[in-house]
Scaffold this motif. Structure first.
Motif, PDB file in Angstrom:
ATOM      1  N   ARG A   1       0.617  -1.345   0.284  1.00  0.00           N
ATOM      2  CA  ARG A   1      -0.088   0.031  -0.158  1.00  0.00           C
ATOM      3  C   ARG A   1       1.029   1.067   0.264  1.00  0.00           C
ATOM      4  N   ASP A   2       1.926   1.241   0.015  1.00  0.00           N
ATOM      5  CA  ASP A   2       3.036   2.029   0.153  1.00  0.00           C
ATOM      6  C   ASP A   2       3.183   2.947  -0.976  1.00  0.00           C
ATOM      7  N   GLY A   3       2.261   1.657  -2.205  1.00  0.00           N
ATOM      8  CA  GLY A   3       2.477   3.001  -3.724  1.00  0.00           C
ATOM      9  C   GLY A   3       3.919   1.983  -4.210  1.00  0.00           C
ATOM     10  N   LEU A   4       4.775   1.541  -4.016  1.00  0.00           N
ATOM     11  CA  LEU A   4       6.339   1.277  -4.105  1.00  0.00           C
ATOM     12  C   LEU A   4       6.394   0.227  -5.456  1.00  0.00           C
ATOM     13  N   VAL A   5       4.754  -0.913  -4.901  1.00  0.00           N
ATOM     14  CA  VAL A   5       4.692  -2.031  -6.429  1.00  0.00           C
ATOM     15  C   VAL A   5       3.302  -2.078  -6.348  1.00  0.00           C
ATOM     16  N   ASN A   6       3.476  -1.992  -7.421  1.00  0.00           N
ATOM     17  CA  ASN A   6       2.016  -1.923  -7.952  1.00  0.00           C
ATOM     18  C   ASN A   6       1.721  -3.935  -7.951  1.00  0.00           C
ATOM     19  N   ILE A   7       0.094  -4.369  -8.508  1.00  0.00           N
ATOM     20  CA  ILE A   7      -0.580  -4.627  -7.704  1.00  0.00           C
ATOM     21  C   ILE A   7      -0.987  -5.659  -8.625  1.00  0.00           C
ATOM     22  N   ILE A   8      -0.710  -7.065  -8.733  1.00  0.00           N
ATOM     23  CA  ILE A   8      -0.595  -7.943 -10.340  1.00  0.00           C
ATOM     24  C   ILE A   8      -1.939  -8.285 -10.315  1.00  0.00           C
ATOM     25  N   ASP A   9      -2.838  -8.943 -11.250  1.00  0.00           N
ATOM     26  CA  ASP A   9      -3.747  -9.489 -11.179  1.00  0.00           C
ATOM     27  C   ASP A   9      -3.727 -11.358  -9.963  1.00  0.00           C
ATOM     28  N   THR A  10      -4.611 -11.795 -10.600  1.00  0.00           N
ATOM     29  CA  THR A  10      -4.983 -12.630 -10.128  1.00  0.00           C
ATOM     30  C   THR A  10      -3.626 -13.753 -10.430  1.00  0.00           C
ATOM     31  N   GLU A  11      -4.967 -13.932 -12.009  1.00  0.00           N
ATOM     32  CA  GLU A  11      -4.406 -14.860 -12.537  1.00  0.00           C
ATOM     33  C   GLU A  11      -2.414 -15.646 -12.842  1.00  0.00           C
ATOM     34  N   ASP A  12      -1.893 -13.590 -12.945  1.00  0.00           N
ATOM     35  CA  ASP A  12      -0.116 -14.357 -12.608  1.00  0.00           C
ATOM     36  C   ASP A  12       0.528 -14.079 -11.341  1.00  0.00           C
ATOM     37  N   ALA A  13      -0.531 -13.866 -10.591  1.00  0.00           N
ATOM     38  CA  ALA A  13       0.197 -14.361  -8.718  1.00  0.00           C
ATOM     39  C   ALA A  13      -0.065 -16.112  -8.874  1.00  0.00           C
ATOM     40  N   VAL A  14      -1.346 -16.213  -9.218  1.00  0.00           N
ATOM     41  CA  VAL A  14      -1.421 -18.149  -8.881  1.00  0.00           C
ATOM     42  C   VAL A  14       0.018 -18.462  -9.914  1.00  0.00           C
ATOM     43  N   ALA A  15       0.230 -18.007 -11.477  1.00  0.00           N
ATOM     44  CA  ALA A  15       1.642 -18.888 -11.927  1.00  0.00           C
ATOM     45  C   ALA A  15       2.381 -18.336 -11.433  1.00  0.00           C
ATOM     46  N   LEU A  16       2.677 -16.999 -10.409  1.00  0.00           N
ATOM     47  CA  LEU A  16       4.115 -17.559  -9.157  1.00  0.00           C
ATOM     48  C   LEU A  16       4.497 -18.464  -8.508  1.00  0.00           C
ATOM     49  N   GLU A  17       2.717 -19.132  -7.798  1.00  0.00           N
ATOM     50  CA  GLU A  17       3.159 -19.175  -6.758  1.00  0.00           C
ATOM     51  C   GLU A  17       3.308 -21.238  -6.869  1.00  0.00           C
TER      52      GLU A  17
END
Length: 442
Positions: A393-409
Protein backbone atom coordinates in the motif's frame (compact mmCIF):
# COMPACT_ATOMS: atom_id res chain seq x y z
CA UNK A 1 78.75 -14.72 4.52
CA UNK A 2 76.70 -14.41 7.70
CA UNK A 3 73.51 -13.89 5.69
CA UNK A 4 74.27 -16.95 3.52
CA UNK A 5 74.69 -19.18 6.60
CA UNK A 6 71.43 -17.85 8.09
CA UNK A 7 69.58 -18.53 4.82
CA UNK A 8 71.03 -22.04 4.59
CA UNK A 9 69.93 -22.79 8.15
CA UNK A 10 66.43 -21.40 7.61
CA UNK A 11 65.62 -22.70 4.13
CA UNK A 12 67.66 -25.96 4.04
CA UNK A 13 69.32 -25.00 0.79
CA UNK A 14 70.26 -27.80 -1.60
CA UNK A 15 71.76 -25.43 -4.16
CA UNK A 16 73.05 -21.88 -3.82
CA UNK A 17 74.17 -19.51 -6.56
CA UNK A 18 76.12 -16.30 -6.01
CA UNK A 19 76.33 -13.64 -8.72
CA UNK A 20 79.08 -11.03 -8.97
CA UNK A 21 81.45 -12.68 -6.50
CA UNK A 22 84.36 -10.43 -7.62
CA UNK A 23 86.75 -13.32 -6.93
CA UNK A 24 89.31 -14.43 -9.49
CA UNK A 25 89.87 -17.79 -7.75
CA UNK A 26 87.48 -19.75 -5.51
CA UNK A 27 88.99 -22.49 -3.34
CA UNK A 28 87.43 -25.34 -1.40
CA UNK A 29 88.26 -23.45 1.78
CA UNK A 30 86.22 -20.47 0.54
CA UNK A 31 83.21 -22.66 -0.26
CA UNK A 32 83.39 -24.52 3.06
CA UNK A 33 83.16 -21.16 4.87
CA UNK A 34 79.99 -20.41 2.92
CA UNK A 35 78.41 -23.87 3.12
CA UNK A 36 79.24 -24.79 6.70
CA UNK A 37 80.14 -28.47 6.16
CA UNK A 38 82.16 -30.72 3.84
CA UNK A 39 79.26 -32.35 1.94
CA UNK A 40 79.21 -29.97 -1.01
CA UNK A 41 80.17 -29.61 -4.64
CA UNK A 42 80.93 -26.37 -6.47
CA UNK A 43 81.86 -24.76 -9.76
CA UNK A 44 82.73 -21.14 -10.48
CA UNK A 45 83.46 -18.62 -13.20
CA UNK A 46 86.31 -16.25 -12.36
CA UNK A 47 85.75 -12.52 -12.20
CA UNK A 48 87.10 -10.05 -14.72
CA UNK A 49 89.28 -7.95 -12.47
CA UNK A 50 87.09 -6.55 -9.71
CA UNK A 51 83.77 -7.18 -11.52
CA UNK A 52 81.64 -10.22 -12.29
CA UNK A 53 82.24 -13.77 -11.13
CA UNK A 54 79.82 -16.66 -10.53
CA UNK A 55 79.74 -19.39 -7.90
CA UNK A 56 77.33 -22.34 -7.80
CA UNK A 57 77.30 -24.66 -4.75
CA UNK A 58 75.17 -27.72 -4.00
CA UNK A 59 74.60 -30.47 -1.46
CA UNK A 60 76.23 -33.64 -2.79
CA UNK A 61 73.67 -35.74 -0.88
CA UNK A 62 70.93 -34.13 -3.00
CA UNK A 63 72.53 -33.46 -6.40
CA UNK A 64 75.18 -35.28 -8.43
CA UNK A 65 76.96 -33.38 -11.22
CA UNK A 66 77.64 -35.10 -14.55
CA UNK A 67 78.84 -32.23 -16.77
CA UNK A 68 79.78 -28.58 -16.44
CA UNK A 69 79.80 -25.83 -19.09
CA UNK A 70 81.04 -22.27 -18.66
CA UNK A 71 80.86 -18.94 -20.42
CA UNK A 72 82.08 -15.48 -19.50
CA UNK A 73 78.69 -14.58 -17.99
CA UNK A 74 77.06 -17.92 -17.25
CA UNK A 75 77.68 -21.25 -15.58
CA UNK A 76 75.85 -24.52 -16.30
CA UNK A 77 75.87 -27.63 -14.12
CA UNK A 78 74.11 -30.70 -15.57
CA UNK A 79 73.33 -33.68 -13.35
CA UNK A 80 70.71 -35.60 -11.34
CA UNK A 81 68.52 -34.59 -8.40
CA UNK A 82 68.91 -37.79 -6.38
CA UNK A 83 65.64 -37.62 -4.45
CA UNK A 84 63.51 -38.35 -7.51
CA UNK A 85 66.22 -39.31 -10.03
CA UNK A 86 65.46 -36.19 -12.09
CA UNK A 87 67.96 -35.35 -14.85
CA UNK A 88 68.28 -31.58 -15.19
CA UNK A 89 70.59 -28.61 -15.70
CA UNK A 90 71.05 -25.49 -13.58
CA UNK A 91 72.20 -22.27 -15.26
CA UNK A 92 73.50 -19.33 -13.23
CA UNK A 93 73.54 -16.08 -15.23
CA UNK A 94 75.01 -12.63 -14.79
CA UNK A 95 73.50 -10.59 -17.63
CA UNK A 96 75.45 -8.39 -20.00
CA UNK A 97 74.96 -4.62 -20.25
CA UNK A 98 74.87 -3.91 -23.99
CA UNK A 99 72.39 -5.24 -26.52
CA UNK A 100 75.07 -6.94 -28.62
CA UNK A 101 76.55 -8.74 -25.60
CA UNK A 102 73.09 -9.83 -24.43
CA UNK A 103 72.34 -11.41 -27.81
CA UNK A 104 75.59 -13.39 -27.55
CA UNK A 105 74.62 -14.62 -24.06
CA UNK A 106 71.09 -15.70 -25.18
CA UNK A 107 72.62 -17.60 -28.11
CA UNK A 108 75.20 -19.34 -25.90
CA UNK A 109 72.53 -20.36 -23.39
CA UNK A 110 70.31 -21.77 -26.16
CA UNK A 111 73.21 -23.78 -27.60
CA UNK A 112 74.25 -25.18 -24.20
CA UNK A 113 70.66 -26.12 -23.31
CA UNK A 114 70.55 -28.02 -26.61
CA UNK A 115 73.72 -29.88 -25.64
CA UNK A 116 72.28 -30.92 -22.28
CA UNK A 117 68.95 -32.20 -23.69
CA UNK A 118 67.38 -32.16 -20.19
CA UNK A 119 64.94 -29.86 -18.37
CA UNK A 120 66.67 -26.58 -17.53
CA UNK A 121 66.46 -24.01 -14.76
CA UNK A 122 67.88 -20.56 -15.61
CA UNK A 123 68.42 -18.30 -12.59
CA UNK A 124 70.28 -15.14 -11.77
CA UNK A 125 70.62 -11.49 -12.76
CA UNK A 126 69.54 -11.23 -16.41
CA UNK A 127 70.03 -7.45 -16.38
CA UNK A 128 66.88 -7.10 -18.49
CA UNK A 129 63.12 -6.81 -17.98
CA UNK A 130 60.47 -8.78 -19.85
CA UNK A 131 57.43 -6.58 -19.13
CA UNK A 132 56.87 -2.83 -18.98
CA UNK A 133 55.73 -2.83 -15.34
CA UNK A 134 58.97 -4.49 -14.22
CA UNK A 135 60.84 -1.17 -14.26
CA UNK A 136 59.56 1.80 -12.28
CA UNK A 137 58.49 4.68 -14.50
CA UNK A 138 58.91 2.66 -17.68
CA UNK A 139 56.33 3.18 -20.47
CA UNK A 140 57.55 0.83 -23.21
CA UNK A 141 59.95 -2.04 -23.81
CA UNK A 142 63.34 -1.45 -25.38
CA UNK A 143 64.52 -3.49 -28.35
CA UNK A 144 66.79 -5.60 -26.13
CA UNK A 145 63.87 -6.26 -23.73
CA UNK A 146 61.71 -7.41 -26.66
CA UNK A 147 64.54 -9.72 -27.76
CA UNK A 148 64.83 -11.13 -24.23
CA UNK A 149 61.08 -11.73 -24.11
CA UNK A 150 61.20 -13.48 -27.49
CA UNK A 151 64.10 -15.65 -26.28
CA UNK A 152 62.01 -16.82 -23.29
CA UNK A 153 59.13 -17.72 -25.63
CA UNK A 154 61.39 -19.46 -28.17
CA UNK A 155 62.92 -21.58 -25.40
CA UNK A 156 59.41 -22.47 -24.10
CA UNK A 157 60.36 -21.37 -20.59
CA UNK A 158 58.04 -20.59 -17.68
CA UNK A 159 58.86 -17.33 -15.89
CA UNK A 160 58.13 -18.15 -12.23
CA UNK A 161 55.97 -15.38 -10.75
CA UNK A 162 57.37 -13.40 -7.83
CA UNK A 163 54.37 -12.99 -5.52
CA UNK A 164 55.74 -11.20 -2.48
CA UNK A 165 57.41 -8.19 -4.14
CA UNK A 166 57.38 -6.23 -7.38
CA UNK A 167 61.06 -5.34 -7.86
CA UNK A 168 64.34 -7.13 -7.10
CA UNK A 169 66.93 -4.37 -7.70
CA UNK A 170 67.01 -0.95 -6.02
CA UNK A 171 69.34 2.00 -6.37
CA UNK A 172 68.13 5.38 -5.20
CA UNK A 173 64.75 5.96 -6.84
CA UNK A 174 65.39 3.34 -9.53
CA UNK A 175 63.65 -0.02 -9.16
CA UNK A 176 63.57 -2.99 -11.55
CA UNK A 177 62.90 -6.69 -11.66
CA UNK A 178 65.99 -7.94 -13.44
CA UNK A 179 66.47 -11.07 -11.29
CA UNK A 180 64.30 -14.05 -12.16
CA UNK A 181 64.06 -17.82 -12.46
CA UNK A 182 63.02 -19.47 -15.73
CA UNK A 183 62.26 -23.20 -15.94
CA UNK A 184 61.33 -25.69 -18.66
CA UNK A 185 57.80 -27.08 -18.91
CA UNK A 186 59.13 -30.47 -17.82
CA UNK A 187 60.39 -28.83 -14.64
CA UNK A 188 56.89 -27.56 -13.78
CA UNK A 189 55.51 -31.01 -14.53
CA UNK A 190 57.99 -32.67 -12.18
CA UNK A 191 57.60 -30.02 -9.44
CA UNK A 192 54.02 -28.66 -9.77
CA UNK A 193 54.26 -26.85 -6.42
CA UNK A 194 57.43 -24.90 -7.26
CA UNK A 195 57.31 -21.23 -6.32
CA UNK A 196 59.60 -18.20 -6.18
CA UNK A 197 59.90 -15.56 -3.50
CA UNK A 198 62.32 -12.87 -2.47
CA UNK A 199 64.58 -12.98 0.55
CA UNK A 200 65.72 -10.09 2.78
CA UNK A 201 67.69 -7.46 0.83
CA UNK A 202 69.73 -6.17 3.76
CA UNK A 203 72.46 -3.74 2.62
CA UNK A 204 72.61 -5.09 -0.93
CA UNK A 205 71.06 -3.52 -4.04
CA UNK A 206 69.58 -6.95 -4.89
CA UNK A 207 67.03 -9.24 -3.26
CA UNK A 208 68.05 -12.91 -3.12
CA UNK A 209 65.73 -15.24 -5.07
CA UNK A 210 64.49 -18.30 -3.16
CA UNK A 211 63.04 -21.19 -5.20
CA UNK A 212 61.02 -23.67 -3.15
CA UNK A 213 59.26 -26.90 -4.03
CA UNK A 214 56.62 -27.22 -1.39
CA UNK A 215 53.40 -29.19 -1.31
CA UNK A 216 51.85 -27.09 1.42
CA UNK A 217 48.34 -27.99 2.55
CA UNK A 218 46.24 -24.92 3.35
CA UNK A 219 43.67 -27.02 5.24
CA UNK A 220 41.61 -30.07 4.28
CA UNK A 221 41.43 -30.73 0.55
CA UNK A 222 37.93 -29.90 -0.78
CA UNK A 223 35.84 -32.65 -2.35
CA UNK A 224 35.49 -32.65 -6.14
CA UNK A 225 33.79 -35.27 -8.27
CA UNK A 226 35.74 -36.47 -11.32
CA UNK A 227 34.27 -37.14 -14.75
CA UNK A 228 36.73 -40.02 -15.16
CA UNK A 229 34.84 -41.97 -12.47
CA UNK A 230 32.07 -42.70 -14.94
CA UNK A 231 34.47 -44.77 -17.07
CA UNK A 232 34.56 -47.39 -14.30
CA UNK A 233 31.96 -50.15 -14.76
CA UNK A 234 30.98 -50.34 -11.08
CA UNK A 235 30.80 -46.62 -10.27
CA UNK A 236 27.11 -45.92 -10.90
CA UNK A 237 26.12 -49.14 -9.14
CA UNK A 238 28.13 -48.09 -6.09
CA UNK A 239 26.55 -44.61 -6.08
CA UNK A 240 23.02 -46.06 -6.26
CA UNK A 241 23.68 -48.43 -3.37
CA UNK A 242 25.17 -45.68 -1.20
CA UNK A 243 22.33 -43.31 -2.13
CA UNK A 244 19.65 -45.84 -1.04
CA UNK A 245 21.54 -46.51 2.18
CA UNK A 246 21.36 -42.83 3.18
CA UNK A 247 17.57 -43.03 3.57
CA UNK A 248 15.06 -40.21 3.24
CA UNK A 249 17.10 -37.15 4.19
CA UNK A 250 17.27 -33.78 2.47
CA UNK A 251 18.81 -33.85 -1.03
CA UNK A 252 21.69 -31.49 -0.19
CA UNK A 253 22.45 -33.45 2.98
CA UNK A 254 22.55 -36.65 0.93
CA UNK A 255 25.09 -35.13 -1.44
CA UNK A 256 27.21 -34.02 1.50
CA UNK A 257 27.06 -37.46 3.14
CA UNK A 258 27.95 -39.13 -0.17
CA UNK A 259 31.35 -37.42 -0.33
CA UNK A 260 32.89 -39.79 2.27
CA UNK A 261 32.14 -43.09 0.43
CA UNK A 262 33.09 -41.45 -2.89
CA UNK A 263 36.46 -40.45 -1.43
CA UNK A 264 37.11 -43.98 -0.18
CA UNK A 265 36.09 -45.45 -3.54
CA UNK A 266 38.41 -43.04 -5.37
CA UNK A 267 41.40 -44.02 -3.25
CA UNK A 268 40.71 -47.73 -3.82
CA UNK A 269 39.97 -47.63 -7.55
CA UNK A 270 41.67 -44.48 -8.88
CA UNK A 271 44.54 -43.83 -6.48
CA UNK A 272 47.77 -42.98 -8.34
CA UNK A 273 46.63 -43.38 -11.94
CA UNK A 274 50.19 -42.97 -13.21
CA UNK A 275 51.38 -46.11 -11.41
CA UNK A 276 48.40 -48.12 -12.65
CA UNK A 277 48.99 -47.21 -16.30
CA UNK A 278 52.75 -47.76 -15.89
CA UNK A 279 52.09 -51.26 -14.55
CA UNK A 280 50.18 -52.21 -17.72
CA UNK A 281 52.88 -50.64 -19.91
CA UNK A 282 55.53 -52.77 -18.23
CA UNK A 283 53.46 -55.93 -18.72
CA UNK A 284 52.98 -55.11 -22.41
CA UNK A 285 56.73 -54.58 -22.74
CA UNK A 286 57.38 -58.04 -21.24
CA UNK A 287 55.10 -59.64 -23.80
CA UNK A 288 56.83 -57.70 -26.59
CA UNK A 289 60.16 -59.08 -25.34
CA UNK A 290 58.70 -62.60 -25.38
CA UNK A 291 57.57 -62.08 -28.98
CA UNK A 292 61.07 -60.84 -29.88
CA UNK A 293 62.47 -64.13 -28.52
CA UNK A 294 60.00 -66.21 -30.54
CA UNK A 295 57.67 -67.04 -27.64
CA UNK A 296 54.23 -66.02 -28.91
CA UNK A 297 51.06 -68.10 -29.12
CA UNK A 298 47.31 -67.58 -28.90
CA UNK A 299 47.32 -67.26 -25.11
CA UNK A 300 50.06 -64.63 -25.15
CA UNK A 301 48.28 -62.69 -27.90
CA UNK A 302 44.99 -62.72 -25.95
CA UNK A 303 46.79 -61.47 -22.84
CA UNK A 304 48.44 -58.66 -24.79
CA UNK A 305 45.07 -57.53 -26.20
CA UNK A 306 43.57 -57.51 -22.69
CA UNK A 307 46.51 -55.48 -21.34
CA UNK A 308 46.25 -52.97 -24.20
CA UNK A 309 42.52 -52.53 -23.52
CA UNK A 310 43.15 -51.88 -19.81
CA UNK A 311 46.02 -49.51 -20.57
CA UNK A 312 43.81 -47.51 -22.97
CA UNK A 313 41.19 -47.12 -20.21
CA UNK A 314 43.73 -45.55 -17.89
CA UNK A 315 44.99 -43.24 -20.65
CA UNK A 316 41.41 -42.02 -21.19
CA UNK A 317 40.88 -41.56 -17.46
CA UNK A 318 44.07 -39.52 -17.04
CA UNK A 319 43.13 -37.39 -20.03
CA UNK A 320 39.64 -36.72 -18.64
CA UNK A 321 41.13 -35.87 -15.27
CA UNK A 322 43.55 -33.23 -16.58
CA UNK A 323 40.99 -31.83 -18.97
CA UNK A 324 38.61 -31.30 -16.05
CA UNK A 325 41.37 -29.83 -13.87
CA UNK A 326 42.39 -27.34 -16.56
CA UNK A 327 38.83 -26.22 -17.42
CA UNK A 328 40.38 -24.85 -20.60
CA UNK A 329 38.30 -23.95 -23.63
CA UNK A 330 41.40 -24.54 -25.72
CA UNK A 331 41.02 -28.25 -25.03
CA UNK A 332 38.57 -28.60 -27.91
CA UNK A 333 41.01 -27.04 -30.37
CA UNK A 334 44.27 -28.67 -29.28
CA UNK A 335 45.61 -32.20 -29.43
CA UNK A 336 44.87 -34.16 -26.27
CA UNK A 337 48.22 -33.65 -24.61
CA UNK A 338 48.25 -34.54 -20.91
CA UNK A 339 51.30 -32.36 -20.27
CA UNK A 340 49.41 -29.34 -21.60
CA UNK A 341 46.50 -29.88 -19.21
CA UNK A 342 48.91 -30.60 -16.34
CA UNK A 343 50.76 -27.32 -16.91
CA UNK A 344 47.56 -25.29 -17.28
CA UNK A 345 46.16 -26.70 -14.04
CA UNK A 346 49.46 -26.25 -12.17
CA UNK A 347 49.86 -22.67 -13.40
CA UNK A 348 46.30 -21.78 -12.41
CA UNK A 349 46.79 -23.27 -8.94
CA UNK A 350 50.08 -21.41 -8.50
CA UNK A 351 48.66 -18.07 -9.68
CA UNK A 352 45.53 -18.36 -7.52
CA UNK A 353 47.44 -19.10 -4.34
CA UNK A 354 47.57 -16.23 -1.82
CA UNK A 355 51.01 -16.33 -0.22
CA UNK A 356 50.86 -12.85 1.33
CA UNK A 357 48.20 -10.21 2.04
CA UNK A 358 48.32 -6.60 3.17
CA UNK A 359 46.25 -6.33 6.37
CA UNK A 360 46.00 -2.96 8.11
CA UNK A 361 48.89 -1.67 5.94
CA UNK A 362 51.13 -4.56 7.03
CA UNK A 363 52.32 -7.46 4.84
CA UNK A 364 51.18 -10.73 6.45
CA UNK A 365 52.32 -14.20 5.34
CA UNK A 366 50.79 -16.26 8.16
CA UNK A 367 48.16 -18.47 6.51
CA UNK A 368 45.89 -18.61 9.58
CA UNK A 369 45.74 -14.79 9.80
CA UNK A 370 45.15 -14.52 6.04
CA UNK A 371 42.19 -16.92 6.24
CA UNK A 372 40.64 -15.01 9.15
CA UNK A 373 41.10 -11.65 7.37
CA UNK A 374 39.46 -12.92 4.17
CA UNK A 375 36.54 -14.42 6.06
CA UNK A 376 35.94 -11.23 8.06
CA UNK A 377 36.19 -9.10 4.89
CA UNK A 378 33.40 -11.01 3.15
CA UNK A 379 31.30 -11.11 6.31
CA UNK A 380 31.33 -7.31 6.37
CA UNK A 381 30.89 -7.07 2.60
CA UNK A 382 27.72 -9.17 2.53
CA UNK A 383 26.30 -8.03 5.87
CA UNK A 384 22.63 -7.13 5.54
CA UNK A 385 21.49 -4.12 7.47
CA UNK A 386 17.96 -3.85 8.79
CA UNK A 387 15.73 -2.31 6.13
CA UNK A 388 12.38 -0.57 6.67
CA UNK A 389 9.37 -2.76 5.97
CA UNK A 390 7.69 -1.66 2.75
CA UNK A 391 4.11 -2.77 2.09
CA UNK A 392 2.06 -2.99 -1.08
CA UNK A 393 0.00 0.00 0.00
CA UNK A 394 3.03 2.27 0.09
CA UNK A 395 2.77 2.73 -3.66
CA UNK A 396 6.15 1.26 -4.48
CA UNK A 397 4.80 -2.02 -5.88
CA UNK A 398 1.89 -2.41 -8.28
CA UNK A 399 -0.63 -5.12 -7.49
CA UNK A 400 -0.64 -7.87 -10.14
CA UNK A 401 -3.78 -9.64 -11.29
CA UNK A 402 -4.96 -12.95 -9.86
CA UNK A 403 -3.86 -15.05 -12.84
CA UNK A 404 -0.23 -13.84 -12.65
CA UNK A 405 -0.19 -14.30 -8.88
CA UNK A 406 -1.29 -17.91 -9.19
CA UNK A 407 1.29 -18.57 -11.94
CA UNK A 408 4.10 -17.25 -9.73
CA UNK A 409 3.18 -19.62 -6.90
CA UNK A 410 2.97 -22.76 -9.04
CA UNK A 411 5.82 -25.17 -8.31
CA UNK A 412 8.01 -26.03 -11.33
CA UNK A 413 7.30 -29.41 -12.89
CA UNK A 414 9.78 -32.27 -13.01
CA UNK A 415 10.20 -31.72 -16.76
CA UNK A 416 10.97 -28.02 -16.26
CA UNK A 417 13.58 -28.79 -13.59
CA UNK A 418 15.19 -31.46 -15.78
CA UNK A 419 15.29 -29.12 -18.80
CA UNK A 420 16.97 -26.42 -16.69
CA UNK A 421 19.58 -28.85 -15.33
CA UNK A 422 20.29 -30.47 -18.71
CA UNK A 423 20.68 -27.02 -20.26
CA UNK A 424 23.75 -26.42 -18.04
CA UNK A 425 27.20 -27.30 -19.35
CA UNK A 426 28.34 -30.61 -17.85
CA UNK A 427 32.02 -29.78 -17.42
CA UNK A 428 31.58 -26.43 -15.68
CA UNK A 429 33.50 -25.92 -12.44
CA UNK A 430 31.76 -27.53 -9.45
CA UNK A 431 29.93 -25.57 -6.80
CA UNK A 432 30.83 -25.37 -3.13
CA UNK A 433 29.59 -28.95 -2.61
CA UNK A 434 32.17 -30.30 -5.10
CA UNK A 435 29.68 -31.77 -7.60
CA UNK A 436 29.55 -30.56 -11.20
CA UNK A 437 26.51 -30.83 -13.47
CA UNK A 438 27.83 -34.00 -15.10
CA UNK A 439 27.38 -35.87 -11.80
CA UNK A 440 23.87 -34.46 -11.27
CA UNK A 441 22.77 -35.47 -14.78
CA UNK A 442 23.93 -39.04 -14.31
Amino acid sequence: MRMIKDMKKKFRLNMLGLVETKKHVVTRFDVSRFWGNDSFGWEYVESDGASGGLLLMWDEMSFRMNNCYKGERWLCVEGIILKNNFNCAFFLIYGAHTREEKLVVWEELSYTAGLCQVPCCFMGDFNEIAHVEERKGNVNLSISAEEFKNWIQDMHLVDLPLNDRKFTWFRGRSCSRIDRVLVSLEWVEEFPEIRLRGGPRGLSDYCPMIVEDTSLRWGPRPFRNLDSWFTHEGFLRMVKEEWRGLGNIQFTEKLKALTAPLGRWHRDKFGDMDKKSLKFEEEIKKIDNMASNGVYDGTVEARRKALVTCCKKWYVRKELYWKQMSRSRLAKDMDKNTRYFHNVASTRRRNNRIDALVINEKLVRNQARIKIAIREFYKKLYYQEEAPIVGFRDGLVNIIDTEDAVALEVLPSTEEIKDAVWDCESSRAPGSDGYNMNFIKK
